[in-house]
Design a protein around this motif. Structure first.
Motif, PDB file in Angstrom:
ATOM      1  N   ALA A   9      -9.551   4.788   7.135  1.00  0.00           N
ATOM      2  CA  ALA A   9      -8.491   4.952   5.972  1.00  0.00           C
ATOM      3  C   ALA A   9      -7.449   4.196   5.821  1.00  0.00           C
ATOM      4  O   ALA A   9      -7.285   3.726   4.711  1.00  0.00           O
ATOM      5  CB  ALA A   9      -8.054   6.677   6.012  1.00  0.00           C
ATOM      6  N   ILE A  10      -6.965   3.599   6.946  1.00  0.00           N
ATOM      7  CA  ILE A  10      -5.898   2.750   6.882  1.00  0.00           C
ATOM      8  C   ILE A  10      -6.197   1.419   6.419  1.00  0.00           C
ATOM      9  O   ILE A  10      -5.867   0.685   5.378  1.00  0.00           O
ATOM     10  CB  ILE A  10      -5.088   2.515   8.024  1.00  0.00           C
ATOM     11  CG1 ILE A  10      -4.291   3.691   8.480  1.00  0.00           C
ATOM     12  CG2 ILE A  10      -4.200   1.373   8.275  1.00  0.00           C
ATOM     13  CD1 ILE A  10      -3.792   3.833   9.993  1.00  0.00           C
ATOM     14  N   GLU A  11      -7.601   1.076   6.943  1.00  0.00           N
ATOM     15  CA  GLU A  11      -8.275  -0.248   6.268  1.00  0.00           C
ATOM     16  C   GLU A  11      -8.454  -0.230   4.930  1.00  0.00           C
ATOM     17  O   GLU A  11      -8.260  -1.232   4.261  1.00  0.00           O
ATOM     18  CB  GLU A  11      -9.427  -0.512   7.232  1.00  0.00           C
ATOM     19  CG  GLU A  11      -9.168  -1.069   8.457  1.00  0.00           C
ATOM     20  CD  GLU A  11     -10.223  -1.129   9.712  1.00  0.00           C
ATOM     21  OE1 GLU A  11     -11.402  -0.930   9.229  1.00  0.00           O
ATOM     22  OE2 GLU A  11     -10.050  -1.743  10.609  1.00  0.00           O
ATOM     23  N   ALA A  12      -9.078   1.068   4.340  1.00  0.00           N
ATOM     24  CA  ALA A  12      -9.582   1.008   2.917  1.00  0.00           C
ATOM     25  C   ALA A  12      -8.069   1.058   2.053  1.00  0.00           C
ATOM     26  O   ALA A  12      -8.122   0.318   1.024  1.00  0.00           O
ATOM     27  CB  ALA A  12     -10.084   2.460   2.710  1.00  0.00           C
ATOM     28  N   ALA A  13      -7.027   1.674   2.748  1.00  0.00           N
ATOM     29  CA  ALA A  13      -5.687   1.606   1.930  1.00  0.00           C
ATOM     30  C   ALA A  13      -5.222   0.229   1.952  1.00  0.00           C
ATOM     31  O   ALA A  13      -4.208  -0.240   0.845  1.00  0.00           O
ATOM     32  CB  ALA A  13      -4.728   2.456   2.930  1.00  0.00           C
ATOM     33  N   LEU A  14      -5.355  -0.686   2.688  1.00  0.00           N
ATOM     34  CA  LEU A  14      -4.895  -1.743   2.996  1.00  0.00           C
ATOM     35  C   LEU A  14      -5.711  -2.914   1.948  1.00  0.00           C
ATOM     36  O   LEU A  14      -5.121  -4.173   1.577  1.00  0.00           O
ATOM     37  CB  LEU A  14      -4.489  -2.460   4.333  1.00  0.00           C
ATOM     38  CG  LEU A  14      -3.869  -1.426   5.212  1.00  0.00           C
ATOM     39  CD1 LEU A  14      -3.464  -2.224   6.506  1.00  0.00           C
ATOM     40  CD2 LEU A  14      -2.287  -1.642   4.518  1.00  0.00           C
ATOM     41  N   VAL A  15      -6.844  -2.496   1.691  1.00  0.00           N
ATOM     42  CA  VAL A  15      -7.713  -3.568   0.758  1.00  0.00           C
ATOM     43  C   VAL A  15      -6.929  -3.877  -0.568  1.00  0.00           C
ATOM     44  O   VAL A  15      -6.464  -2.858  -0.984  1.00  0.00           O
ATOM     45  CB  VAL A  15      -9.287  -2.871   0.863  1.00  0.00           C
ATOM     46  CG1 VAL A  15      -9.984  -3.916  -0.282  1.00  0.00           C
ATOM     47  CG2 VAL A  15      -9.726  -2.977   2.062  1.00  0.00           C
TER      48      VAL A  15
ATOM     49  N   ALA B 196       0.980  -1.306   0.022  1.00  0.00           N
ATOM     50  CA  ALA B 196       0.000   0.065   0.077  1.00  0.00           C
ATOM     51  C   ALA B 196       0.917   1.355  -0.063  1.00  0.00           C
ATOM     52  O   ALA B 196       0.511   2.272  -0.667  1.00  0.00           O
ATOM     53  CB  ALA B 196      -0.992  -0.173   1.241  1.00  0.00           C
ATOM     54  N   ALA B 197       2.034   1.140   0.708  1.00  0.00           N
ATOM     55  CA  ALA B 197       2.844   2.328   0.729  1.00  0.00           C
ATOM     56  C   ALA B 197       3.607   2.746  -0.533  1.00  0.00           C
ATOM     57  O   ALA B 197       3.554   3.695  -1.031  1.00  0.00           O
ATOM     58  CB  ALA B 197       3.976   2.287   1.832  1.00  0.00           C
ATOM     59  N   SER B 198       4.013   1.302  -1.236  1.00  0.00           N
ATOM     60  CA  SER B 198       4.476   1.453  -2.568  1.00  0.00           C
ATOM     61  C   SER B 198       3.551   2.102  -3.653  1.00  0.00           C
ATOM     62  O   SER B 198       3.961   2.729  -4.535  1.00  0.00           O
ATOM     63  CB  SER B 198       5.046   0.199  -2.997  1.00  0.00           C
ATOM     64  OG  SER B 198       5.978  -0.331  -2.239  1.00  0.00           O
ATOM     65  N   ALA B 199       2.296   1.821  -3.276  1.00  0.00           N
ATOM     66  CA  ALA B 199       1.209   2.324  -4.433  1.00  0.00           C
ATOM     67  C   ALA B 199       0.738   4.030  -4.045  1.00  0.00           C
ATOM     68  O   ALA B 199       0.029   4.315  -4.675  1.00  0.00           O
ATOM     69  CB  ALA B 199      -0.008   1.315  -4.221  1.00  0.00           C
ATOM     70  N   GLY B 200       1.476   4.163  -2.975  1.00  0.00           N
ATOM     71  CA  GLY B 200       0.970   5.617  -2.389  1.00  0.00           C
ATOM     72  C   GLY B 200      -0.357   5.827  -1.869  1.00  0.00           C
ATOM     73  O   GLY B 200      -0.930   6.877  -1.525  1.00  0.00           O
ATOM     74  N   ARG B 201      -0.887   4.633  -1.069  1.00  0.00           N
ATOM     75  CA  ARG B 201      -2.051   4.616  -0.492  1.00  0.00           C
ATOM     76  C   ARG B 201      -1.787   4.885   1.214  1.00  0.00           C
ATOM     77  O   ARG B 201      -3.028   5.211   1.764  1.00  0.00           O
ATOM     78  CB  ARG B 201      -2.799   3.430  -0.540  1.00  0.00           C
ATOM     79  CG  ARG B 201      -3.131   3.456  -2.009  1.00  0.00           C
ATOM     80  CD  ARG B 201      -4.129   2.227  -2.324  1.00  0.00           C
ATOM     81  NE  ARG B 201      -3.736   0.851  -1.879  1.00  0.00           N
ATOM     82  CZ  ARG B 201      -3.259  -0.217  -2.353  1.00  0.00           C
ATOM     83  NH1 ARG B 201      -2.663   0.082  -3.708  1.00  0.00           N
ATOM     84  NH2 ARG B 201      -2.764  -1.167  -2.076  1.00  0.00           N
ATOM     85  N   VAL B 202      -0.754   4.791   1.670  1.00  0.00           N
ATOM     86  CA  VAL B 202      -0.517   4.778   3.038  1.00  0.00           C
ATOM     87  C   VAL B 202       1.084   5.231   3.452  1.00  0.00           C
ATOM     88  O   VAL B 202       1.631   5.058   2.407  1.00  0.00           O
ATOM     89  CB  VAL B 202      -0.745   3.546   3.804  1.00  0.00           C
ATOM     90  CG1 VAL B 202       0.174   2.446   3.493  1.00  0.00           C
ATOM     91  CG2 VAL B 202      -0.894   4.048   5.284  1.00  0.00           C
ATOM     92  N   LYS B 203       1.325   5.977   4.441  1.00  0.00           N
ATOM     93  CA  LYS B 203       2.745   6.410   4.603  1.00  0.00           C
ATOM     94  C   LYS B 203       3.174   5.546   5.771  1.00  0.00           C
ATOM     95  O   LYS B 203       2.583   5.692   6.685  1.00  0.00           O
ATOM     96  CB  LYS B 203       2.836   7.859   4.677  1.00  0.00           C
ATOM     97  CG  LYS B 203       4.174   8.356   5.207  1.00  0.00           C
ATOM     98  CD  LYS B 203       4.192   9.854   5.627  1.00  0.00           C
ATOM     99  CE  LYS B 203       5.750  10.157   5.969  1.00  0.00           C
ATOM    100  NZ  LYS B 203       6.838   9.739   5.467  1.00  0.00           N
ATOM    101  N   LEU B 204       4.162   4.954   5.759  1.00  0.00           N
ATOM    102  CA  LEU B 204       4.871   4.184   6.864  1.00  0.00           C
ATOM    103  C   LEU B 204       5.676   5.113   7.714  1.00  0.00           C
ATOM    104  O   LEU B 204       6.484   6.027   6.936  1.00  0.00           O
ATOM    105  CB  LEU B 204       5.722   3.200   6.314  1.00  0.00           C
ATOM    106  CG  LEU B 204       4.769   2.034   5.468  1.00  0.00           C
ATOM    107  CD1 LEU B 204       5.956   0.899   4.660  1.00  0.00           C
ATOM    108  CD2 LEU B 204       3.709   1.448   6.120  1.00  0.00           C
ATOM    109  N   ALA B 205       5.834   4.954   8.926  1.00  0.00           N
ATOM    110  CA  ALA B 205       6.318   5.875   9.690  1.00  0.00           C
ATOM    111  C   ALA B 205       7.307   5.439  10.807  1.00  0.00           C
ATOM    112  O   ALA B 205       7.707   5.919  11.549  1.00  0.00           O
ATOM    113  CB  ALA B 205       5.376   6.762  10.447  1.00  0.00           C
TER     114      ALA B 205
END
Length: 62
Positions: free
Chosen positions: A54-60, A15-24
């Protein structure tokens, strides 16, 4: 996009690679930022339910 803290799962990395979530990472302040824009500005909105959704939607589909 939502900011995700902690050790990322394979889904979270995709998801981070696809730009849907930022890993911190694992280190969080007492009031951690929750959101990040494309210009890398980060902020806290305070709505935990919206953030989790939003996180759950990004991981779907990751």
């Amino acid at each position: 996009m939502p900011i995700l803290y902690g050790l990322p799962t394979a889904k979270a990395r995709r998801a981070a690679s696809a730009g849907r979530v930022k890993l911190a990472g694992c280190v969080m302040s007492a009031q951690p930022d929750q959101w990040c824009c494309a210009a890398a500005h980060q902020w806290r909105a305070g709505d935990e339910q919206l953030l989790v959704a939003a996180i759950e939607a990004a991981l779907v589909g990751s």
